[in-house]
Design a protein around this motif. Structure first.
Motif, PDB file in Angstrom:
ATOM      1  N   ASP A 696       0.826  -1.194   0.000  1.00 56.03           N
ATOM      2  CA  ASP A 696       0.000   0.000   0.000  1.00 56.03           C
ATOM      3  C   ASP A 696       0.863   1.248   0.000  1.00 56.03           C
ATOM      4  O   ASP A 696       0.567   2.245  -0.643  1.00 56.03           O
ATOM      5  N   LYS A 697       1.901   1.152   0.726  1.00 54.12           N
ATOM      6  CA  LYS A 697       2.812   2.289   0.785  1.00 54.12           C
ATOM      7  C   LYS A 697       3.408   2.542  -0.600  1.00 54.12           C
ATOM      8  O   LYS A 697       3.549   3.682  -1.034  1.00 54.12           O
ATOM      9  N   GLN A 698       3.721   1.475  -1.249  1.00 49.68           N
ATOM     10  CA  GLN A 698       4.278   1.636  -2.582  1.00 49.68           C
ATOM     11  C   GLN A 698       3.258   2.265  -3.528  1.00 49.68           C
ATOM     12  O   GLN A 698       3.592   3.125  -4.331  1.00 49.68           O
ATOM     13  N   ARG A 699       2.046   1.856  -3.380  1.00 50.46           N
ATOM     14  CA  ARG A 699       1.018   2.470  -4.219  1.00 50.46           C
ATOM     15  C   ARG A 699       0.918   3.957  -3.920  1.00 50.46           C
ATOM     16  O   ARG A 699       0.686   4.768  -4.823  1.00 50.46           O
ATOM     17  N   GLY A 700       1.111   4.310  -2.671  1.00 49.21           N
ATOM     18  CA  GLY A 700       1.089   5.721  -2.297  1.00 49.21           C
ATOM     19  C   GLY A 700       2.166   6.491  -3.038  1.00 49.21           C
ATOM     20  O   GLY A 700       1.931   7.594  -3.555  1.00 49.21           O
ATOM     21  N   LEU A 701       3.333   5.902  -3.128  1.00 53.53           N
ATOM     22  CA  LEU A 701       4.426   6.558  -3.848  1.00 53.53           C
ATOM     23  C   LEU A 701       4.064   6.720  -5.318  1.00 53.53           C
ATOM     24  O   LEU A 701       4.316   7.756  -5.935  1.00 53.53           O
ATOM     25  N   LYS A 702       3.471   5.678  -5.842  1.00 47.63           N
ATOM     26  CA  LYS A 702       3.095   5.742  -7.253  1.00 47.63           C
ATOM     27  C   LYS A 702       2.046   6.820  -7.487  1.00 47.63           C
ATOM     28  O   LYS A 702       2.057   7.508  -8.502  1.00 47.63           O
ATOM     29  N   TYR A 703       1.175   6.910  -6.544  1.00 45.31           N
ATOM     30  CA  TYR A 703       0.138   7.924  -6.640  1.00 45.31           C
ATOM     31  C   TYR A 703       0.770   9.311  -6.661  1.00 45.31           C
ATOM     32  O   TYR A 703       0.443  10.156  -7.507  1.00 45.31           O
ATOM     33  N   ASP A 704       1.672   9.523  -5.759  1.00 45.03           N
ATOM     34  CA  ASP A 704       2.339  10.823  -5.705  1.00 45.03           C
ATOM     35  C   ASP A 704       3.043  11.130  -7.026  1.00 45.03           C
ATOM     36  O   ASP A 704       3.001  12.242  -7.537  1.00 45.03           O
ATOM     37  N   ARG A 705       3.654  10.114  -7.553  1.00 46.12           N
ATOM     38  CA  ARG A 705       4.381  10.334  -8.802  1.00 46.12           C
ATOM     39  C   ARG A 705       3.409  10.656  -9.942  1.00 46.12           C
ATOM     40  O   ARG A 705       3.651  11.543 -10.758  1.00 46.12           O
ATOM     41  N   MET A 706       2.332   9.920  -9.936  1.00 45.38           N
ATOM     42  CA  MET A 706       1.339  10.173 -10.981  1.00 45.38           C
ATOM     43  C   MET A 706       0.838  11.618 -10.915  1.00 45.38           C
ATOM     44  O   MET A 706       0.727  12.306 -11.929  1.00 45.38           O
ATOM     45  N   ILE A 732      -2.549   0.788  -9.498  1.00 40.31           N
ATOM     46  CA  ILE A 732      -3.482   1.618  -8.731  1.00 40.31           C
ATOM     47  C   ILE A 732      -4.687   1.953  -9.609  1.00 40.31           C
ATOM     48  O   ILE A 732      -4.579   2.586 -10.643  1.00 40.31           O
ATOM     49  N   ASP A 733      -5.794   1.474  -9.157  1.00 38.74           N
ATOM     50  CA  ASP A 733      -6.992   1.736  -9.962  1.00 38.74           C
ATOM     51  C   ASP A 733      -7.829   2.841  -9.326  1.00 38.74           C
ATOM     52  O   ASP A 733      -7.497   3.354  -8.260  1.00 38.74           O
ATOM     53  N   ASP A 734      -8.892   3.180  -9.997  1.00 38.81           N
ATOM     54  CA  ASP A 734      -9.706   4.318  -9.525  1.00 38.81           C
ATOM     55  C   ASP A 734     -10.226   4.101  -8.113  1.00 38.81           C
ATOM     56  O   ASP A 734     -10.227   4.996  -7.281  1.00 38.81           O
ATOM     57  N   GLU A 735     -10.638   2.905  -7.914  1.00 35.44           N
ATOM     58  CA  GLU A 735     -11.214   2.605  -6.606  1.00 35.44           C
ATOM     59  C   GLU A 735     -10.187   2.845  -5.500  1.00 35.44           C
ATOM     60  O   GLU A 735     -10.477   3.448  -4.473  1.00 35.44           O
ATOM     61  N   TRP A 736      -8.996   2.369  -5.791  1.00 38.52           N
ATOM     62  CA  TRP A 736      -7.940   2.543  -4.795  1.00 38.52           C
ATOM     63  C   TRP A 736      -7.659   4.025  -4.574  1.00 38.52           C
ATOM     64  O   TRP A 736      -7.471   4.490  -3.461  1.00 38.52           O
ATOM     65  N   LYS A 820      12.611   5.628  -5.489  1.00 38.25           N
ATOM     66  CA  LYS A 820      12.026   5.050  -4.274  1.00 38.25           C
ATOM     67  C   LYS A 820      11.149   3.859  -4.605  1.00 38.25           C
ATOM     68  O   LYS A 820      11.165   2.835  -3.919  1.00 38.25           O
ATOM     69  N   ILE A 821      10.378   4.024  -5.651  1.00 36.15           N
ATOM     70  CA  ILE A 821       9.465   2.949  -6.046  1.00 36.15           C
ATOM     71  C   ILE A 821      10.242   1.703  -6.457  1.00 36.15           C
ATOM     72  O   ILE A 821       9.903   0.584  -6.082  1.00 36.15           O
ATOM     73  N   LYS A 822      11.290   1.957  -7.173  1.00 35.27           N
ATOM     74  CA  LYS A 822      12.106   0.841  -7.628  1.00 35.27           C
ATOM     75  C   LYS A 822      12.683   0.095  -6.418  1.00 35.27           C
ATOM     76  O   LYS A 822      12.625  -1.138  -6.344  1.00 35.27           O
ATOM     77  N   ALA A 823      13.212   0.870  -5.503  1.00 38.37           N
ATOM     78  CA  ALA A 823      13.789   0.245  -4.307  1.00 38.37           C
ATOM     79  C   ALA A 823      12.721  -0.525  -3.549  1.00 38.37           C
ATOM     80  O   ALA A 823      12.959  -1.640  -3.067  1.00 38.37           O
ATOM     81  N   SER A 824      11.562   0.076  -3.467  1.00 41.39           N
ATOM     82  CA  SER A 824      10.517  -0.570  -2.690  1.00 41.39           C
ATOM     83  C   SER A 824      10.042  -1.855  -3.377  1.00 41.39           C
ATOM     84  O   SER A 824       9.731  -2.849  -2.720  1.00 41.39           O
ATOM     85  N   LYS A 825      10.013  -1.821  -4.701  1.00 32.91           N
ATOM     86  CA  LYS A 825       9.657  -3.030  -5.442  1.00 32.91           C
ATOM     87  C   LYS A 825      10.614  -4.166  -5.105  1.00 32.91           C
ATOM     88  O   LYS A 825      10.199  -5.280  -4.794  1.00 32.91           O
TER      89      LYS A 825
END
Length: 887
Positions: A696-706, A732-736, A820-825
């Motif tokens: 979830d945290k990773q998705r948060g990062l992706k969201y920020d990047r988006m 990350i989809d709309d619902e998320w 960050k995302i890469k590292a987290s992956k």
DNA sequence: GAATATACTTAGAAGGGTCGAT
DNA sequence: ATCGACCCTTCTAAGTATATTC
């Protein structure tokens, strides 16, 4: 060929995946257990050369091992008081108030004496369910008739008979019972004991340079002074690097630069302070009482202590284990017999016992301790450290060295692993009378920190232990050794790895030889070759025989037919419990000849017969010695682990990788080795949950990047075209997004409220007026407005920031997030794949530390990232390798 | 030669300490 | 500064290997 890739299908090492269900076990692929097994029995074995000699492959039925129970004799009822063993500890009790020796219970006696008679009675159907995966060796009791075995023996040629040991009748070794030799109580045990003990007491009058060493020793005893600037030791090595108060660091003895000794003499002088005994038992406060049948039980300290051992465990898995409970209860009842409840309540039914009041008291005490302030904790720790200080080190040849387990094991309930027949049994309190000390003959004999006299004091400089005693539950020997970072341990560790490296020079020949022998006409040789094949390729343990009173686990030589299944055309499925009752499950392709051999070895045997009935570890090792000096089965494990590790590191480390990527490559290699060696841990209960959190945290990062990308897009269309901004956040989809934004908003509001409250607190503290609630409302309204805007932005592909920033800054920020995302992956993958693999064991015991040290040098990775402090202390000898060093 | 004794290495669980995120 | 996840250490069980004894 590398040690592991005999698998021609794909040259990954064969691994030992984990048991069962979770799918990550089959490196070799979708391994699922095939439905058809033993199809081969029909295959005729053209070259079954053994036929003649072995015409009756009579399986020496390996009846179970099992040693005789240590105390099993008294079958009679309850006269346990009379058991001889009990007497010993009891004696002491008198002398030592509080120290509950009471625990004299002869580890559960009687009873289950599965006499041979009863064994014979066991019917065959016990073995019948061959396909039941659980190999219950249930049959322990049984001793199959030696039947043909005898015949076979005679018909075989000498070299080729089944090892006697495996004959059913011979069953296994047993441990000797624990003797209570305390008889002669108060004699000047010291010298006299040594005399009576035939052991290698050669040390007695060995020449040694006592004088000199002695002096040195005295000097170093005053470490403090030395640290203050006047080096007392004459070693000269000590340069002024004392700068920081590295007093403990003091000069490390660079034994690896010194001459190697002869090997059998381990020291010239040895001084130490013995061991430290745990404090005597203290009764619980009078208001804490367990209950029996609903009534409070007033127990004397001796029986209360034992009850407490159990009470502490009632919430653990142990308390759910019937065997554990049974053994505990039997032993406790024995104690109770001697130290009954004050009102003489008869405790006979386990289910009527309520240990919870004790448990709760312990929990409360724990909580109390935890609640202490940091300073108080520190203070307590200091007191303890001071009290233990003198036991932590010894003087070995005049040098100060750390002692390992200087604390005597406290009494408690035996926590055997797996289906250990004695689990839950009471482990007695150890007294000085139980302990033998080993110390230099010119050294002062330490005085125990509790009343009593050492059992004996010897002076054997051919061994490394400082103290030893025999534990009562299984009769096992316990030793006090130096710590892992000591010179003695370091030396033998280095020798171990050098021996494994030496194997490189012989392994080709050895493989050639055993490959030949796989076809030997001599059954014993053929079996031996087959075990060598497994030990080499799969890094299996040797597999010594085990006794009857131990958990049923096996290694290579002790595999039983039920542990291996053939799957045509060339797979073998291993499924057995190994050391520590850890399951080894592996489906591996094998050499055609090996496949054929196993089929032959299994012929005419039942499931619980020994697969390799003509091989044992002693014979195997003897053979190995003939192939290479000093070679034993375990060397293959070290060799395989370290060479696999070296190869994987070389293959996987990319030159220009980031630090994190390098660490991952390292961990990956480490993990593969751990899988090879089947080093496992139980998956933490919280694993899945914490995985989800990280995701979830990773998705948060992706969201920020988006969002940042969208800002750019809004600023200038040109950004939409940039390749690096095309990528989509697929997971990350709309619902998320909706729920994420809601979460975020809720958190921000909460934060704003807290901040507001804090500000007001401060204001009032300063005598000023608090802000009006409308201020908070405004702030919250702002936050809500902000999120409303975000909601509107959804799906538009555009966004804006609260505070504007130049495009370059945004691009930079995106770059950072991407990293960050890469590292987290990587981290996520790493973590999930490793959830049930324990990396530590291989790092500590199997991977030559020089591989790591050299790799760190080449790739510019700080070794601290990979080795904990203790490992660095353990491997000083490895840290100086040249960067091009290879295993 | 099997059984046993001895000594040392290897092992996972438990519990405590530490460190990073908030 | 607090909290909790995780890393590390501690603990001691469970192996291996070989010497010694019967």
């Amino acid at each position: 060929m590398s040690p592991v890739d005999f698998d021609s299908d794909d040259d990954k090492p064969l691994r030992a995946p984990n048991g069962g269900s979770n799918g990550h076990h089959h490196p070799n692929g979708n391994g699922h257990v095939p439905t058809q097994q033993r199809a081969l029995s029909s295959m005729s074995d053209d070259e079954m050369p053994l036929a003649t000699q072995d015409s009756s492959p009579l399986p020496a039925t390996r009846t179970l091992k099992r040693k005789k129970p240590v105390y099993a004799e008294s079958s009679s009822d309850d006269s346990e008081d009379d058991t001889p063993l009990a007497a010993t500890p009891a004696k002491v009790a008198v002398a030592m108030p509080g120290a509950i020796q009471a625990t004299t219970v002869p580890a559960n006696g009687k009873g289950k004496a599965k006499s041979n008679v009863s064994k014979a009675a066991v019917s065959d159907d016990e073995y019948a369910d061959s396909d039941a995966p659980k190999r219950k060796r249930a049959a322990k009791p049984k001793a199959k008739p030696p039947k043909k075995k005898v015949k076979q023996e005679s018909s075989d040629d000498d070299d080729d008979k089944p090892l006697a040991a495996k004959k059913p009748s011979t069953s296994r070794k047993r441990k000797v019972k624990v003797e209570s030799d305390v008889e002669s109580d108060d004699e000047p045990i010291a010298k006299k004991a040594a005399a009576k003990k035939p052991r290698k007491v050669k040390s007695e009058e060995t020449e040694k340079p006592p004088a000199k060493v002695k002096a040195e020793a005295n000097g170093s005893a005053t470490v403090k002074a030395e640290a203050n600037g006047s080096p007392v030791k004459g070693k000269g090595k000590k340069k002024e690097k004392e700068k920081k108060e590295d007093e403990e660091q003091e000069e490390v003895f660079r034994w690896w630069d010194a001459d190697a000794g002869d090997g059998s003499v381990k020291w010239q002088t040895l001084e130490h302070n013995g061991v430290i005994f745990p404090p005597p038992y203290e009764s619980l406060p009078p208001n804490v009482k367990m209950k029996y049948n609903g009534k409070e039980l007033d127990l004397p300290p001796a029986s209360e202590e034992v009850a407490g051992f159990y009470a502490a465990l009632i919430e653990s898995d142990h308390a759910k284990d019937a065997k554990f409970n049974e053994n505990f209860f039997n032993d406790w009842k024995t104690v109770l017999k001697k130290y009954p409840p004050l009102d003489n309540t008869k405790v006979t039914n386990f289910d009527l016992c309520d240990f919870r009041p004790m448990f709760e008291y312990f929990e409360a005490e724990k909580a109390k301790k935890k609640a202490l302030s940091a300073a108080e904790k520190k203070e307590l720790k200091k007191i303890k450290d001071d009290m233990e200080a003198k036991y932590t080190t010894c003087l070995l040849d005049g040098r100060k060295e750390k002692v390992g387990n200087f604390r005597v094991e406290p009494p408690g309930l035996f926590r055997g692993r797996g289906e250990h027949p004695k689990k839950g049994a009471l482990k007695f309190r150890v007294r000085p009378e139980d302990i033998s000390l080993n110390i230099g003959d010119n050294a002062p004999v330490p005085v125990p920190n509790i009343p009593g006299k050492w059992k004996e004091v010897i002076h054997d400089n051919t061994v490394t232990w400082l103290a030893t005693w025999t534990e009562n539950v299984n009769g096992n020997h316990k030793y006090v050794f130096l710590a892992a970072g000591s010179s003695l341990k370091g030396q033998s560790d280095m020798i171990k790895f050098e021996k494994a490296r030496e194997l490189k020079n012989h392994v080709d020949k050895i493989r050639q030889n055993y490959t030949q022998d796989l076809k030997s006409k001599v059954m014993a040789d053929r079996q031996r070759a087959t075990t060598m094949y497994f030990i080499d390729k799969l890094a299996l343990r040797a597999g010594n025989e085990k006794g009857e009173d131990e958990a049923d686990t096996v290694g290579c030589c002790s595999l039983r037919c039920e542990h291996v299944t053939l799957e045509a055309p060339n797979f073998i499925i291993f499924d057995f419990l190994g050391k520590d009752s850890i399951r080894y499950y592996n489906r591996v392709p094998v050499d055609a000849q090996v496949f054929k051999n196993i089929r032959i070895f299994k012929e005419n045997k039942s499931d619980n017969d020994s697969l390799f009935d003509r091989v044992n570890t002693t014979g195997l090792n003897k053979h190995l010695q003939s192939e290479m000096k000093g070679l034993t089965a375990k060397v293959f494990r070290t060799f395989n682990a370290s060479s696999t590790f070296q190869r994987l590191l070389d293959e996987n480390t990319l030159e220009n990788a980031t630090l994190q990527e390098k660490l991952n490559a390292y961990n990956k290699a480490n993990r593969e080795v751990a899988i090879l060696c089947n080093h496992r841990r139980t998956v933490p209960k919280t694993h899945e949950q914490s995985m989800e959190k990280v995701r979830d945290k990773q998705r948060g990062l992706k969201y920020d990047r988006m969002k940042l990308r969208h800002v750019l897009f809004k600023m200038d269309k040109k950004f939409r075209k940039k390749a690096e901004y095309q990528e989509d956040e697929s997971d990350i989809d709309d619902e998320w997004i909706v729920s994420h934004e809601e979460d975020k908003m809720a958190k921000e509001i909460e934060k704003a409220e807290k901040k507001f409250a804090k500000e007001n607190e401060k204001l009032t503290d300063d005598g000023k007026e608090a802000q009006d609630d409308s201020e908070l409302k405004d702030r919250i309204a702002n936050i809500k407005a902000e999120f409303k805007r975000l909601a509107k932005e959804r799906g538009t592909g555009e966004a804006e920031l609260t505070r504007e920033k130049p495009a370059e800054k945004i691009e930079e920020a995106i770059q950072k997030l991407t990293e960050k995302i890469k590292a987290s992956k990587l981290q996520i993958i790493d973590r999930d794949e490793g959830k049930e693999v324990a990396l530590g064991t291989s790092k500590i015991n199997y991977l030559d530390p020089r591989i790591t040290a050299a790799w760190c040098k080449i790739h510019d990775v700080p070794v601290e990232k990979l080795f904990s402090k203790t490992l660095i202390v353990k491997f000083p000898w490895a840290m100086e390798v040249e960067e091009d060093w290879k295993f």
